[in-house]
Design an enzyme around this catalytic site. Structure first.
Site, short mmCIF file in Angstrom:
data_model
loop_
_atom_site.label_atom_id
_atom_site.label_comp_id
_atom_site.label_asym_id
_atom_site.label_seq_id
_atom_site.Cartn_x
_atom_site.Cartn_y
_atom_site.Cartn_z
N THR A 215 92.81 -50.23 -2.61
CA THR A 215 93.27 -50.03 -1.24
C THR A 215 92.64 -48.78 -0.66
O THR A 215 91.92 -48.06 -1.35
CB THR A 215 94.81 -49.93 -1.20
N GLY B 288 96.79 -49.70 -6.73
CA GLY B 288 97.59 -50.81 -7.20
C GLY B 288 98.98 -50.41 -7.65
O GLY B 288 99.73 -49.75 -6.93
#
Length: 528
Positions: free
Chosen positions: A350, A433
């Site tokens: 991300t 994560g």
């Protein structure tokens, strides 16, 4: 205080505005938006859109986002849930009848409707001065004219080579000259640029309706997906209030489920029962307590958390100090708790962005395509790399996170915000994560318990107790590693460090901002 004899980074200090991202170009684009009169929300979304082009393993317009926004650092905090839903035809029974008991990471069934674009537009409507037409320009230029690949991105690209070789349209779009992009390579993505131009012109309708949506649906259905044009056209962002707890005098805020921020808050509730200052920041005791809090919090999340639009999630009970008291009170410094092994289905990548502007509007923002390079499915004509967030569902009827029509999966991405007497103090996030709740706790306790500055708190070595193994970074001292083994922890080193992270601390008395950005990524904090 930093030892200037040793390699490291200084904190960044400014008075007017500040941004911290995982890529210098994104940080610069955000600063330019601020200087042009934009708000923290405008700057965060400009940075996110650019990262959707130049950090393709981590994020993209085919992914999801969450955000916490506080006007002027003193107003009401709003939580934005920009996560997408499963197709209306996605029933657990359908998968079980076909013998599918887990959703493969690179199947079309792993693709939920991307939520980021609608969330960006919603946040800009509520807190921006600019529209998508302006804030998408840096991303459009990078995709059309080319961008230079940064070192950490090249590292991840090489690791994703085999996945991209086997994906749908990924070799065409993401393996220039048939190989992984290298540091210093210049990459252009004209199809993605055209898609971004369409969104800039038409807003979310340019993505969720019309030619782009038709191409995404055609691509997915051609691979066996259950998606329809209605699934895309009906998508909408949820705007809600954050959930929180108190730690060391600060109110700590997270987006509510289906976001997993509640995991981080449970961890803080556990650790608040201990005086971490008795132990060093890299001590056996500190890492052991963090691991035990992780194991309890993740077990609670696995048993109770799903999409509250589909299952009953008793947030108040879970966040009550008394919840699971039997577990808290059993934590010991000389042994491990006997707990079931939790194996969450997702451990993705991300990007996190934090921005504070001159008016002290605060935006804590996170965007993701789930695993590195998402589903490895690129829409046929548009260049949109689609997320694989749906692989986070369980195919287990009765489980709170079981897949269902139009249901949102239990997420991993979480932005964080801490306030003191209602005023924003710290806006931060940690990528990686399943590590994200642990990372946020690690950074916050580094600041509040150990007095580290924002950069030191981000730099400090990390560990994640995941699937019954304590995964430790290289920087954890050997004595700590051996001490954890002596307590019964199964300890393993990891090849890739735990995520990344950014943070900004607001000093209201001095009128200054202090920022830090993770050396585990390519980015930086910038202020003016």
């Amino acid at each position: 205080m930093r030892n200037f004899h040793l390699a490291g980074r200084s904190t960044v200090h400014a008075r007017n505005g500040m941004v911290a991202t995982s890529h210098p170009q994104a940080a610069l684009a955000a600063i330019e938006i601020l200087k042009a009169g934009g708000t923290a929300a405008d700057a965060a979304i400009a940075a996110s859109a650019l990262l959707a082009v130049i950090e393709p393993q981590s994020t993209g317009i085919g992914g999801d986002c969450f955000a916490l926004v506080q006007p002027k650092g003193t107003g009401k905090i709003t939580a934005y849930n920009g996560s997408g839903r499963a197709p209306a035809a996605a029933k657990a029974e359908w998968f079980l009848e076909k013998g599918i008991d887990a959703i493969p990471l690179t199947s079309p069934h792993s693709v939920t409707v991307p939520g980021a674009i609608d969330a960006w537009a919603t946040i800009l409507r509520d807190h921006g001065r600019f529209g998508l037409d302006k804030v998408l320009q840096p991303a459009i230029k990078a995709a059309a004219e080319g961008y230079v690949v940064a070192p950490r991105i090249a590292f991840d690209w090489a690791n994703g080579f085999n996945k991209l070789k086997k994906g749908a349209n990924t070799e065409r779009y993401l393996l220039p000259h048939g190989e992984a992009a290298k540091t210093g390579d210049v990459i252009t993505q004209p199809e993605l640029a055209n898609t971004l131009k369409l969104i800039a012109d038409k807003g979310p309708d340019g993505f969720y309706k019309g030619a782009v949506a038709e191409d995404m649906v055609d691509t997915l259905r051609g691979l066996g997906g259950l998606h329809t044009l209605e699934d895309f056209a009906e998508h909408c962002t949820e705007t809600t209030s954050p959930i929180g707890t108190i730690y060391k005098g600060l109110d700590v805020w997270q987006c509510p489920p289906n976001g997993p921020g509640i995991t981080m808050l449970v961890m803080l509730n556990i650790l608040s029962r201990f005086d971490l200052t008795k132990f060093g920041p890299l001590s056996v005791e500190r890492f052991h307590l963090e691991a035990e809090a992780t194991r309890i919090a993740y077990m609670i999340r696995e048993q109770h958390i799903g999409d509250p639009q589909h299952v009953d999630v008793d947030v108040l009970r879970i966040l009550a100090k008394e919840f699971a008291e039997e577990h808290y009170s059993q934590i010991a410094l000389d042994k491990l708790l006997d707990l079931p092994v939790v194996s969450p289905p997702m451990n993705p990548s991300t990007v996190y962005i934090t921005v504070v502007d001159e008016e002290r509007n605060v935006c804590s923002f996170i965007n993701s395509i789930a695993h590195s390079f998402g589903s490895a499915i690129v829409s046929n004509k548009t260049g949109v790399l689609l997320q694989n967030r749906g692989a986070g569902f369980r195919i287990q009827p009765g489980h709170p996170n079981c897949i269902a029509p139009k249901k949102r999966p239990l997420h991993t991405i979480i932005p964080a915000l801490a306030t003191e007497n209602g005023r924003a103090r710290m806006s931060w996030g940690v990528m990686g994560g399943q590590y994200q709740p642990v990372g946020q706790v690690h950074v916050l306790t580094n600041v509040l318990d150990y007095g580290l500055d924002m950069q030191e708190a981000i730099d400090l070595p990390r560990g994640l107790h995941y699937e019954d193994v304590y995964q430790l970074e290289d920087g954890v001292p050997a004595a700590t590693v051996e001490g954890l083994k002596a307590l019964g922890h199964k300890v393993l080193p990891i090849g890739t460090p735990h995520g990344g992270g950014q943070g900004i601390w607001i000093d209201w008395d001095k009128g200054t901002l202090t920022g830090g950005s993770d050396p585990r990524k390519d980015g930086c904090a910038l202020g003016y």
